[in-house]
Design an enzyme around this catalytic site. Structure first.
Site, PDB file in Angstrom:
ATOM      1  CE  LYS A   1      -4.310   1.548   2.129  1.00  0.00           C
ATOM      2  NZ  LYS A   1      -5.359   1.206   3.109  1.00  0.00           N
TER       3      LYS A   1
ATOM      4  CD  GLU B   1     -18.861  -2.549   9.222  1.00  0.00           C
ATOM      5  OE1 GLU B   1     -18.954  -3.645   8.625  1.00  0.00           O
ATOM      6  OE2 GLU B   1     -18.016  -1.682   8.913  1.00  0.00           O
TER       7      GLU B   1
ATOM      8  NE  ARG C   1     -21.803  -4.361   4.535  1.00  0.00           N
ATOM      9  CZ  ARG C   1     -20.797  -4.510   3.676  1.00  0.00           C
ATOM     10  NH1 ARG C   1     -19.618  -4.898   4.106  1.00  0.00           N
ATOM     11  NH2 ARG C   1     -20.970  -4.250   2.399  1.00  0.00           N
TER      12      ARG C   1
END
Ligand SMILES: Cc1ncc(C[n+]2csc(CCOP(=O)(O)OP(=O)(O)O)c2C)c(N)n1
Ligand SMILES: CC(=O)[C@@H](O)[C@H](O)COP(=O)(O)O
Ligand SMILES: [Mg+2]
Length: 638
Positions: free
Chosen positions: A285, A371, A399
């Site tokens: 990344k 979640e 969610r």
């Protein structure tokens, strides 16, 4: 790197068809130029930088090997899609990223045929890809479907639901697992450790033997049942990976920055894959931009920045952010009560729970992008007498709605829900707007639903939530900084269900829920100047409502206006329900409910979005004037 970048090769590439005319040996140069272009663009716009830098070679290789857009390419989350946008006809608009009337910061179907599926919430790509792969099978179309999903996104249950189904369907689906060993924060969970073992344990395959093995497995004329049996046997012998056990042919790990790795594998899979394949690529990344590579967060989300130094533009805030006020208040209460624990779903910094983790590492849990699990995990803690603060962005709480209903509300468990990013969030647009939490929580029996009008109120609500054990309680607050009010040393415990009058008047009553209070006070100044005596009240609670306050406002004013940065069905609807059931609308009370408009509002600055919605000072004033039959309308308030 030059600034603006010199990109002679990229200048020849508008669409992937142009890219596919290049020789393999040209692609590393193209990657350098795409990186330079992206760094320059994001330095001017801000946005998600690290993830896109990590998939430059992968994106080029996919578009080089596959016949996009007919072959479908889906990015999970989509925050890494800037190289993809640069290479698919949108380079000319890349400097409008995340701005009003500009490009979205995520993939969007409406934006390009190269974006077959919209994203922004994570872990949806395999499910969507499977749907498209099955559609291709049913259409007897041999198009390929490629889903690129990150290691962080692989921590969400939905990804496994999709893998499970894809493996069983033996679908022709190509999943590319982009493993950069990062989520927004360093990844958590056993899956992350497993991937690390895979990435380190299995050396990068030599491509000669790899090519033979892959062709043997994937060969066109070998009966699939035999190859699957062989593969299964291999699994027993060499220790198959979890993905292989779920029916995927697992390739990798391979170096996601090497075209010598990427191109032969992708071509082989393109030409030979008959069933589900998972290609495990290892990337970095922030790759290729030293300030990003060196940063702890790999420049996941950045403000505008200086390309040479990497220094991000920092606007000096007039007041602390709501997130920092929440975090400090929670740490303060946690120091006084060791039953207080915090739960985040891969957003420790975004929610401020990193501050709780620093102070009380054993009492703060990052469950990954999960979640649903976060909410029921919190419910389990509450069932055992703990005081869990499950801090989620409003949009991501969506969610976990069934977990909120089924595991928390019906059982009346005292889970605390700090709801950050409530209301318009600006650059992230409609996928991240915190529009619906009041509507979907205030309908639940027994739920206490609060909204902070400013940062001092937020501090009171943290204290109140910590002290409240009678059932579930939520409090919402927006992205960004507070209004600059004086802060108490410690929050007060608010009386549940009681609002407050902030300004007395006699003709018009503005009843605010949340941070629109500041604009209500400004609007009251304008209304007073026009001779309209105006009361301003802060409801504080959408549930339970302050019936006494509402009755008083309804009986002693000609007009009542509710104002909230939330969708219809929220606070205003709760008030209307009460007024109608009590017959308080029977005597000619003029009433209006100002809410977020019933549209998916594209990204813009939050203040512009509130103005478009008629939720700002001008919009409130014009609503009153219109309702009283004079004055000109301002804003688009419905
Ligand atoms: C359901 C959901 N929860 C949280 C987020 C916030 N979020 C955006 S990107 C991200 C990390 C993604 O990690 P990974 O998939 O590994 O992608 P990378 O940034 O490493 O390329 C998170 C948690 C989200 N987009 N969706
Ligand atoms: C891509 C994603 O979902 C997150 O990075 C999100 O954009 C963070 O939002 P904030 O910038 O409001 O923390
Ligand atoms: Mg990652």
């Amino acid at each position: 790197m030059t600034h603006p970048p010199k990109t002679p090769l990229l200048d020849q590439v508008t669409y992937p068809a142009d890219l596919r005319k290049l020789e393999d040996r040209d692609l590393p140069q193209l990657a350098r130029e795409v990186r330079d272009e992206m760094i320059d663009a994001v330095s001017r716009t801000g946005g998600h930088l690290g993830a896109g830098l990590g998939v430059v070679e992968l994106t080029i290789a996919i578009h080089s090997v596959f016949d996009t857009p007919d072959d479908r390419l889906i990015f999970d989350v989509g925050h890494q899609c800037y190289p993809h946008k640069i290479l698919t006809g949108r380079r000319d608009r890349i400097r409008t990223l995340r701005q009003e009337n500009g490009l979205s910061g995520f993939t969007r179907r409406a934006e390009s045929e190269y974006d077959p599926f919209g994203a922004a919430h994570s872990s949806t790509s395999i499910s969507a890809g499977l749907g498209m792969a099955i559609a291709a099978d049913l259409d007897k179309n041999d198009r390929r479907v490629i889903a690129v999903i990150g290691d962080g996104a692989m921590s969400a249950g939905m990804a496994y639901e999709a893998l499970n189904n894809a493996g069983a369907l033996d679908a022709r689906l190509i999943v590319i697992l982009n493993d950069n060993d990062m989520s927004i924060a360093p990844p958590t969970g056993a899956m992350s450790a497993y991937l690390a073992r895979l990435a380190s344990g299995r050396t990068y395959m030599g491509f000669r033997d790899f090519g033979k093995k892959l062709t043997a497995y994937l060969g066109k004329n070998i009966d699939r049942a035999i190859t699957r049996a062989v593969e299964h046997a291999r699994g027993y012998v060499t220790g198959g990976t979890m993905f292989e056990e779920m029916g995927f042919y697992h390739i990798g790990p391979i170096d996601g920055h090497s075209f010598d790795h990427l191109l032969p594998v992708l071509r082989n899979v393109r030409d030979n894959a008959r069933g589900p394949v998972l290609i495990h690529v290892v990337t970095q990344k922030g790759k290729g931009y030293p300030p990003a590579e060196a940063a702890a967060d790999k420049y996941h989300g950045v403000n505008k920045f200086d390309v040479i130094t990497g220094a991000q533009a920092r606007v000096k805030p007039n007041a602390p952010s709501y997130t920092s006020v929440f975090a400090e208040a929670l740490v303060q209460e946690a120091a006084l009560d060791d039953k207080i624990v915090g739960i985040t779903a891969a957003m420790p910094n975004g929610t401020g729970l990193d501050k709780l983790a620093e102070a009380f590492p054993s009492r703060c849990f990052d469950v990954g992008i999960a979640e649903q699990h976060a909410v029921t995990f919190a419910a389990g803690l509450a069932a055992e007498g703990y005081k869990p603060f499950a801090a989620l962005y409003s949009t991501f709480l969506q969610r976990a709605y069934d977990q909120v209903v089924h595991d928390v509300a019906i059982q009346g468990l005292p889970v605390r829900f700090p709801i950050d990013r409530a209301g318009f969030v600006g650059a992230d647009g409609p996928t991240h707007a915190g529009s619906f939490d009041t509507a979907f929580l205030a309908t639940l029996p027994g739920f206490v639903v609060m909204a902070a009008a400013d940062e001092a109120e937020l501090k009171h609500m943290v204290r109140t939530a910590a002290a409240y054990d009678a059932g579930p309680i939520s409090f919402r607050y927006p992205r960004g900084e507070g209004v600059g009010v004086d802060m108490p040393a410690r929050g007060e415990i608010l009386q549940i269900g009681k609002g407050r009058i902030v300004k007395e008047g006699t003709k018009v009553a503005l009843l605010s829920f949340g941070t629109r209070l500041a604009d209500c006070l400004l609007a009251a100044e304008d209304l007073e100047a026009a001779g309209l005596s105006t009361t301003v009240a802060d409801a504080r609670f959408a549930k339970p409502l302050d019936h006494e306050l509402i009755r008083q406002l309804a009986r002693h004013h000609e007009m009542l206006i509710t104002v909230e940065e939330g969708s219809v069905g929220g606070f205003g609807s709760q008030v209307m329900q009460y007024l109608s059931s009590e017959g308080l609308l029977d005597n000619g009370l003029k009433i209006r409910s100002l809410v977020m408009p019933d549209i998916w509002m594209e990204q813009a600055k939050p203040e512009a979005m509130n103005a478009h919605a008629g939720l700002d000072r001008a919009g409130i004033v014009s609503t009153v004037f219109r309702a009283l039959g004079h004055g000109v309308a301002v804003g688009v308030a419905g």
